[in-house]
Write a protein that holds these residues in place. Structure first.
Motif, mmCIF file in Angstrom:
data_model
loop_
_atom_site.group_PDB
_atom_site.id
_atom_site.type_symbol
_atom_site.label_atom_id
_atom_site.label_comp_id
_atom_site.label_asym_id
_atom_site.label_seq_id
_atom_site.Cartn_x
_atom_site.Cartn_y
_atom_site.Cartn_z
ATOM 1 N N ASP A 17 0.946 -0.989 -0.056
ATOM 2 C CA ASP A 17 0.149 0.085 0.120
ATOM 3 C C ASP A 17 0.681 1.140 0.163
ATOM 4 O O ASP A 17 2.086 1.138 0.446
ATOM 5 C CB ASP A 17 -0.899 0.169 1.333
ATOM 6 C CG ASP A 17 -0.201 -0.142 2.698
ATOM 7 O OD1 ASP A 17 0.794 -0.811 2.656
ATOM 8 O OD2 ASP A 17 -0.770 0.578 3.392
ATOM 9 N N ALA B 225 -8.421 1.580 -15.006
ATOM 10 C CA ALA B 225 -8.755 1.555 -13.459
ATOM 11 C C ALA B 225 -7.705 2.137 -12.741
ATOM 12 O O ALA B 225 -7.877 2.526 -11.496
ATOM 13 C CB ALA B 225 -9.080 0.224 -13.160
ATOM 14 N N LYS B 226 -6.459 2.329 -13.139
ATOM 15 C CA LYS B 226 -5.226 2.616 -12.488
ATOM 16 C C LYS B 226 -5.319 4.329 -12.489
ATOM 17 O O LYS B 226 -4.674 5.031 -11.591
ATOM 18 C CB LYS B 226 -3.968 2.302 -13.109
ATOM 19 C CG LYS B 226 -3.943 0.751 -13.109
ATOM 20 C CD LYS B 226 -2.467 0.495 -13.881
ATOM 21 C CE LYS B 226 -2.487 0.751 -15.305
ATOM 22 N NZ LYS B 226 -1.411 0.118 -16.021
ATOM 23 N N ALA C 128 -6.601 5.531 -9.074
ATOM 24 C CA ALA C 128 -6.179 5.397 -7.858
ATOM 25 C C ALA C 128 -4.684 5.788 -7.909
ATOM 26 O O ALA C 128 -3.804 5.484 -6.775
ATOM 27 C CB ALA C 128 -6.099 3.976 -7.935
ATOM 28 N N CYS D 214 -3.921 10.006 -3.264
ATOM 29 C CA CYS D 214 -4.598 8.800 -3.227
ATOM 30 C C CYS D 214 -3.832 7.598 -2.405
ATOM 31 O O CYS D 214 -2.576 7.595 -2.653
ATOM 32 C CB CYS D 214 -4.954 8.238 -4.665
ATOM 33 S SG CYS D 214 -6.183 9.240 -5.206
ATOM 34 N N SER E 45 -3.543 4.020 -2.097
ATOM 35 C CA SER E 45 -4.029 2.750 -2.779
ATOM 36 C C SER E 45 -3.330 1.562 -2.428
ATOM 37 O O SER E 45 -2.168 1.709 -1.780
ATOM 38 C CB SER E 45 -3.596 3.235 -4.213
ATOM 39 O OG SER E 45 -4.534 4.177 -4.544
ATOM 40 N N ARG E 46 -3.824 0.462 -2.933
ATOM 41 C CA ARG E 46 -3.143 -0.862 -2.995
ATOM 42 C C ARG E 46 -2.535 -0.800 -4.350
ATOM 43 O O ARG E 46 -2.987 -0.979 -5.267
ATOM 44 C CB ARG E 46 -4.125 -1.867 -2.466
ATOM 45 C CG ARG E 46 -3.624 -3.318 -2.584
ATOM 46 C CD ARG E 46 -2.692 -3.417 -1.007
ATOM 47 N NE ARG E 46 -2.330 -4.685 -0.873
ATOM 48 C CZ ARG E 46 -1.334 -5.178 0.077
ATOM 49 N NH1 ARG E 46 -1.109 -4.132 0.839
ATOM 50 N NH2 ARG E 46 -0.879 -6.196 0.097
ATOM 51 N N ASP F 147 -1.276 -2.284 -11.632
ATOM 52 C CA ASP F 147 -2.331 -2.284 -11.019
ATOM 53 C C ASP F 147 -2.578 -1.644 -9.750
ATOM 54 O O ASP F 147 -1.548 -1.474 -8.902
ATOM 55 C CB ASP F 147 -2.819 -3.916 -10.594
ATOM 56 C CG ASP F 147 -4.178 -4.144 -10.196
ATOM 57 O OD1 ASP F 147 -4.994 -3.402 -10.864
ATOM 58 O OD2 ASP F 147 -4.760 -4.922 -9.442
ATOM 59 N N VAL G 32 -5.523 -0.099 -6.688
ATOM 60 C CA VAL G 32 -6.911 -0.109 -6.045
ATOM 61 C C VAL G 32 -6.815 1.104 -5.158
ATOM 62 O O VAL G 32 -6.127 0.920 -4.122
ATOM 63 C CB VAL G 32 -7.227 -1.453 -5.570
ATOM 64 C CG1 VAL G 32 -8.870 -1.416 -5.133
ATOM 65 C CG2 VAL G 32 -7.246 -2.413 -6.646
ATOM 66 N N CYS G 33 -7.840 2.144 -5.232
ATOM 67 C CA CYS G 33 -7.830 3.217 -4.420
ATOM 68 C C CYS G 33 -8.732 2.587 -2.938
ATOM 69 O O CYS G 33 -9.695 2.135 -3.216
ATOM 70 C CB CYS G 33 -8.437 4.204 -4.938
ATOM 71 S SG CYS G 33 -8.560 5.784 -4.125
ATOM 72 N N GLU G 34 -7.997 3.012 -1.761
ATOM 73 C CA GLU G 34 -8.603 2.831 -0.511
ATOM 74 C C GLU G 34 -9.104 4.187 0.130
ATOM 75 O O GLU G 34 -9.924 3.972 0.853
ATOM 76 C CB GLU G 34 -7.644 2.008 0.174
ATOM 77 C CG GLU G 34 -7.167 0.579 -0.302
ATOM 78 C CD GLU G 34 -6.251 0.112 0.839
ATOM 79 O OE1 GLU G 34 -5.975 0.479 1.882
ATOM 80 O OE2 GLU G 34 -5.953 -1.382 0.198
#
Length: 247
Positions: free
Chosen positions: A6, A45-46, A49, A54, A56-57, A71, A73-75
Motif C-alpha cells: 500500500d 482503472a489505475k 488510484a 490517493c 492505494s493498494r 495495478d 486499487v484506491c482505498e
C-alpha cells in the motif's frame, strides 16, 4: 520482481499523452518513483488510484532501473481536501516533507502512518490545521533521527518553569533563569506549549493527535515546529511557502 504494497501518492507528473510518473510513499519500500502506463485512458482503472493524495493498494513491477505500477486499487482519496485550497496546499507540504525525509527503497511504516493520520484529521476537520501541521513537523523530525531534547532545561536540568525558551537551531529547552547563558535565537513559550511539544515528541503514536491547545498556544507551537524543521533541514520547502502565501 513484483512488489505488492500500500502507498500514498505524494507526487505526480504527466509523461506524454497517456502516461504518468508518480512518487509514492510506500509502507514496505519507502519513497519510490514509478511509471503508470495508459493511466489517462477512460478505461484505465489505475487512473484515479494513482492521482495525488490517493492512498492505494499497488502492484508494482520492479525492473533493473524502473518501477511500473501495473495495478492499483484506491482505498482512500481524501475528497474533502480537494475542495479547500488551504487544506490541499498543507497536504502537499506534508507530501514534500515525506519525499524529503522518508527513506528510499526501505521500510517507511512510521512515515506513512504519520501522514495518513494527518490527512485523515485534516480531511475530517477534526483538529485545527495549524495543530496538525505542528504535530507532523515535530514527529517527522523525531522519526527522521532529529528528535529535539525537550526533557528539561539544557543548562540546569530544571523540568518546568512558568516560562521556558525553545532554541529552534539546536532543538533544546532553556528555563527562564538560564536563558541569559544562551547565545542562540529563542522562542519564549508558556508551560502549556512545553507540554504540547513534549506530547508531540514523546507520546505513543495512537495518542499523538489527542490534545488541545488555545489559539495563541497553537500559534506558538506551530512557530517552534516550523522553525525547528527549517533550521535542521536547511531546506526551503516550496509547498510551505505557497501554503503561507495563500493564508
Amino acid at each position: 520482481m513484483k512488489l505488492i504494497t500500500d502507498g500514498l501518492i505524494i507526487g505526480e507528473q504527466s509523461v506524454g499523452e497517456k502516461d504518468r510518473l508518480v512518487t509514492v510513499l510506500t509502507r514496505k519500500s519507502g519513497v519510490i518513483r514509478a511509471f503508470v502506463k495508459n493511466c489517462k485512458s477512460l478505461k484505465s482503472a489505475k487512473g484515479a488510484a494513482t492521482r495525488l493524495l490517493c492512498y492505494s493498494r499497488l502492484s508494482i513491477y520492479c525492473g533493473r532501473d524502473t518501477y511500473i505500477i501495473d495495478d492499483a486499487v484506491c482505498e482512500e482519496m481524501f475528497i474533502n481536501l480537494r475542495n479547500d485550497i488551504e487544506d490541499m496546499s498543507l497536504s502537499q507540504y506534508f507530501c514534500e516533507l515525506s519525499e524529503h525525509f522518508a527513506p528510499k527503497e526501505t521500510d517507511a511504516e512510521d512515515f506513512l502512518r504519520l501522514i495518513l493520520n494527518a490527512l485523515y484529521f485534516l480531511n475530517k476537520k477534526k483538529r485545527p490545521a495549524k495543530l496538525i501541521k505542528a504535530v507532523v513537523e515535530l514527529r517527522m523530525m523525531c522519526i527522521s533521527g532529529y528528535m529535539p531534547d525537550l526533557v528539561c532545561c539544557s543548562f540546569c536540568k530544571c523540568y518546568e518553569s512558568e516560562e521556558m525558551y525553545f532554541l529552534p537551531y539546536s532543538g533544546k529547552l532553556v528555563c527562564f533563569g538560564c536563558i541569559s547563558k544562551s547565545n542562540e535565537h529563542s522562542i519564549k513559550i508558556p508551560r502549556s506549549v512545553v507540554t504540547a511539544m513534549r506530547h508531540c515528541v514523546y507520546s505513543e503514536f495512537n495518542k499523538l493527535f489527542s490534545f488541545k491547545l488555545s489559539p495563541n498556544g497553537t500559534e506558538l507551537l506551530e512557530r517552534c515546529s516550523e522553525e525547528y524543521i527549517l533550521y535542521t533541514s536547511e531546506h526551503n520547502f516550496k509547498t510551505l511557502a505557497f501554503y503561507k502565501n495563500i493564508k
